[in-house]
Design a protein around this motif. Sequence first.
Motif, PDB file in Angstrom:
ATOM      1  N   MET A   1      -6.932   2.106   0.021  1.00 56.43           N
ATOM      2  CA  MET A   1      -6.698   1.427  -0.879  1.00 56.43           C
ATOM      3  C   MET A   1      -5.252   0.527  -0.576  1.00 56.43           C
ATOM      4  SD  MET A   1      -7.448   0.701  -4.120  1.00 56.43           S
ATOM      5  CE  MET A   1      -6.673  -0.678  -4.933  1.00 56.43           C
ATOM      6  N   GLY A   2      -5.365  -0.735  -0.702  1.00 57.22           N
ATOM      7  CA  GLY A   2      -4.088  -1.654  -0.560  1.00 57.22           C
ATOM      8  C   GLY A   2      -3.248  -1.687  -1.671  1.00 57.22           C
ATOM      9  N   GLY A   3      -2.273  -2.682  -2.014  1.00 60.49           N
ATOM     10  CA  GLY A   3      -1.422  -2.783  -3.101  1.00 60.49           C
ATOM     11  C   GLY A   3      -1.679  -4.130  -3.996  1.00 60.49           C
ATOM     12  N   GLN A   4      -0.763  -4.457  -4.705  1.00 63.29           N
ATOM     13  CA  GLN A   4      -0.988  -5.548  -5.616  1.00 63.29           C
ATOM     14  C   GLN A   4      -0.725  -6.854  -4.869  1.00 63.29           C
ATOM     15  OE1 GLN A   4       1.309  -5.203  -8.770  1.00 63.29           O
ATOM     16  NE2 GLN A   4       0.619  -3.282  -9.624  1.00 63.29           N
ATOM     17  N   ASP A   5      -0.104  -6.913  -3.666  1.00 71.47           N
ATOM     18  CA  ASP A   5       0.075  -8.043  -2.754  1.00 71.47           C
ATOM     19  C   ASP A   5      -0.874  -8.349  -1.728  1.00 71.47           C
ATOM     20  OD1 ASP A   5       0.955 -10.053  -1.133  1.00 71.47           O
ATOM     21  OD2 ASP A   5       3.106  -9.017  -1.221  1.00 71.47           O
ATOM     22  N   PRO A   6      -1.439  -9.379  -2.083  1.00 72.06           N
ATOM     23  CA  PRO A   6      -2.774  -9.559  -0.954  1.00 72.06           C
ATOM     24  C   PRO A   6      -2.067  -9.323   0.549  1.00 72.06           C
ATOM     25  CG  PRO A   6      -2.472 -11.385  -2.265  1.00 72.06           C
ATOM     26  CD  PRO A   6      -1.275 -10.640  -2.504  1.00 72.06           C
ATOM     27  N   ALA A   7      -0.982  -9.560   0.781  1.00 64.02           N
ATOM     28  CA  ALA A   7      -0.596  -9.382   2.198  1.00 64.02           C
ATOM     29  C   ALA A   7      -0.373  -7.779   2.570  1.00 64.02           C
ATOM     30  CB  ALA A   7       0.961  -9.882   2.241  1.00 64.02           C
ATOM     31  N   SER A   8      -0.692  -6.922   1.500  1.00 64.56           N
ATOM     32  CA  SER A   8      -0.802  -5.600   1.920  1.00 64.56           C
ATOM     33  C   SER A   8      -2.107  -5.316   2.844  1.00 64.56           C
ATOM     34  CB  SER A   8      -1.034  -4.684   0.788  1.00 64.56           C
ATOM     35  OG  SER A   8      -2.049  -4.761  -0.072  1.00 64.56           O
ATOM     36  N   ALA A   9      -2.906  -6.078   2.758  1.00 64.60           N
ATOM     37  CA  ALA A   9      -4.247  -5.901   3.800  1.00 64.60           C
ATOM     38  C   ALA A   9      -3.916  -5.843   5.001  1.00 64.60           C
ATOM     39  CB  ALA A   9      -5.233  -7.084   3.366  1.00 64.60           C
ATOM     40  N   LEU A  10      -2.978  -6.562   5.228  1.00 64.45           N
ATOM     41  CA  LEU A  10      -2.356  -6.682   6.838  1.00 64.45           C
ATOM     42  C   LEU A  10      -1.666  -5.066   7.018  1.00 64.45           C
ATOM     43  CD1 LEU A  10      -2.291  -8.096   9.580  1.00 64.45           C
ATOM     44  CD2 LEU A  10      -0.349  -9.103   8.741  1.00 64.45           C
TER      45      LEU A  10
ATOM     46  N   ALA B   1      -9.412  -1.734   0.907  1.00 62.90           N
ATOM     47  CA  ALA B   1      -9.834  -2.039  -0.446  1.00 62.90           C
ATOM     48  C   ALA B   1      -8.645  -2.663  -1.315  1.00 62.90           C
ATOM     49  CB  ALA B   1     -10.226  -0.671  -1.146  1.00 62.90           C
ATOM     50  N   LEU B   2      -9.063  -3.770  -2.021  1.00 64.82           N
ATOM     51  CA  LEU B   2      -8.002  -4.710  -2.984  1.00 64.82           C
ATOM     52  C   LEU B   2      -8.730  -4.906  -4.198  1.00 64.82           C
ATOM     53  CD1 LEU B   2      -6.621  -7.289  -0.656  1.00 64.82           C
ATOM     54  CD2 LEU B   2      -5.688  -5.192  -1.277  1.00 64.82           C
ATOM     55  N   ARG B   3      -8.065  -4.557  -5.298  1.00 60.70           N
ATOM     56  CA  ARG B   3      -8.263  -4.771  -6.714  1.00 60.70           C
ATOM     57  C   ARG B   3      -7.432  -5.736  -7.474  1.00 60.70           C
ATOM     58  NH1 ARG B   3      -7.500  -1.596 -11.806  1.00 60.70           N
ATOM     59  NH2 ARG B   3      -5.524  -1.041 -10.936  1.00 60.70           N
ATOM     60  N   LEU B   4      -6.403  -5.416  -8.012  1.00 60.61           N
ATOM     61  CA  LEU B   4      -5.500  -6.359  -8.504  1.00 60.61           C
ATOM     62  C   LEU B   4      -4.947  -7.675  -7.501  1.00 60.61           C
ATOM     63  CD1 LEU B   4      -3.149  -4.056 -10.535  1.00 60.61           C
ATOM     64  CD2 LEU B   4      -5.137  -5.160 -11.382  1.00 60.61           C
ATOM     65  N   ALA B   5      -4.801  -7.353  -6.417  1.00 65.00           N
ATOM     66  CA  ALA B   5      -4.491  -8.400  -5.478  1.00 65.00           C
ATOM     67  C   ALA B   5      -5.513  -9.500  -5.395  1.00 65.00           C
ATOM     68  CB  ALA B   5      -4.351  -7.660  -3.915  1.00 65.00           C
ATOM     69  N   VAL B   6      -6.663  -9.294  -5.740  1.00 65.59           N
ATOM     70  CA  VAL B   6      -7.721 -10.445  -5.840  1.00 65.59           C
ATOM     71  C   VAL B   6      -7.851 -10.688  -7.214  1.00 65.59           C
ATOM     72  CG1 VAL B   6     -10.052 -10.838  -5.444  1.00 65.59           C
ATOM     73  CG2 VAL B   6      -8.492  -9.660  -3.717  1.00 65.59           C
TER      74      VAL B   6
ATOM     75  N   ALA C   1       0.799  -1.307  -0.060  1.00 65.80           N
ATOM     76  CA  ALA C   1      -0.044   0.089   0.079  1.00 65.80           C
ATOM     77  C   ALA C   1       0.630   1.448  -0.067  1.00 65.80           C
ATOM     78  CB  ALA C   1      -0.883   0.101   1.301  1.00 65.80           C
ATOM     79  N   HIS C   2       0.370   2.240  -0.612  1.00 70.30           N
ATOM     80  CA  HIS C   2       1.144   3.623  -0.696  1.00 70.30           C
ATOM     81  C   HIS C   2       1.359   4.020   0.890  1.00 70.30           C
ATOM     82  CE1 HIS C   2       2.375   7.634  -1.782  1.00 70.30           C
ATOM     83  NE2 HIS C   2       2.273   7.341  -2.697  1.00 70.30           N
ATOM     84  N   PRO C   3       2.624   4.423   1.313  1.00 70.71           N
ATOM     85  CA  PRO C   3       3.037   4.818   2.570  1.00 70.71           C
ATOM     86  C   PRO C   3       2.211   6.093   2.835  1.00 70.71           C
ATOM     87  CG  PRO C   3       4.970   4.303   1.388  1.00 70.71           C
ATOM     88  CD  PRO C   3       3.784   4.247   0.313  1.00 70.71           C
ATOM     89  N   ARG C   4       1.932   6.922   2.096  1.00 72.40           N
ATOM     90  CA  ARG C   4       1.344   8.054   2.557  1.00 72.40           C
ATOM     91  C   ARG C   4      -0.295   7.868   2.974  1.00 72.40           C
ATOM     92  NH1 ARG C   4       0.178  11.150  -2.592  1.00 72.40           N
ATOM     93  NH2 ARG C   4      -1.522   9.771  -2.896  1.00 72.40           N
ATOM     94  N   ASN C   5      -1.018   6.743   1.958  1.00 72.57           N
ATOM     95  CA  ASN C   5      -2.196   6.412   2.502  1.00 72.57           C
ATOM     96  C   ASN C   5      -2.239   5.807   4.011  1.00 72.57           C
ATOM     97  OD1 ASN C   5      -3.104   7.468   0.310  1.00 72.57           O
ATOM     98  ND2 ASN C   5      -2.839   5.515  -0.721  1.00 72.57           N
TER      99      ASN C   5
END
Length: 218
Positions: free
Chosen positions: A165-174, A185-190, A143-147
């Motif tokens: 907004m998360g990142g492309q890696d599902p682990a960004s959810a954590l 929120a995830l898009r490409l990760a899923v 996920a973007h550090p600013r967010n």
Amino acid sequence: MTDVNERCRLVLIAPAIEEPEELARVVADALRGGDVASVILPAYALGPRAFQDAMAVVVPLVQKAGAAAIVVDDSRTAGRVGADGIHLTGDAASLAEAVERFQPSWIVGGGNAKTRHGALDLGEARPDYVFFGTLEGDIKPPAHPRNLDLAEWWAAMVEIPCIVMGGQDPASALEVAQAGADFVALRLAVFSEPESAARIVAEINAMLDSEAPRLSKG
């Protein structure tokens, strides 16, 4: 099992698939993976009529799965297809206008704040949520550090829920959950591997169940 309402929950951003039946199939498959609070539905390149036709197919499937169907920037389509809410990508004035028009009948949220001041401007409208990031902002694995920084500050200061907004890696959810966000929120990760979407959603929920911090409300 953890009560999902006590920790960060998953929000899906539907992928850019133009054929309504295929979009519906991909989204429905992902929803079989477990808890999803809502699905945000952008038009991408679809024109107004094509978008409405697609939403007429997709929205009922989202709702049948127990998630809220949130249409992006198109209140006419949202009303015609019986969506649960609208997501605004414009400025604070547009969000305030939508809150005035559509709450409490609809969920009304939005974001794209890049600063604390911008976030507070959005919060002044009392939306149902503020979104940190952009709907296509998953350009890197994390996920973007600013967010994340905005979410951590917001969670400590403001009662209005936030989606990050998360990142492309599902682990960004954590990492989003650890920042104190109510929703990730995830898009490409899923959806980058549609055939694996249900498994990925299940794995994200299991990770949030076991590792996400409990949210303190009130």
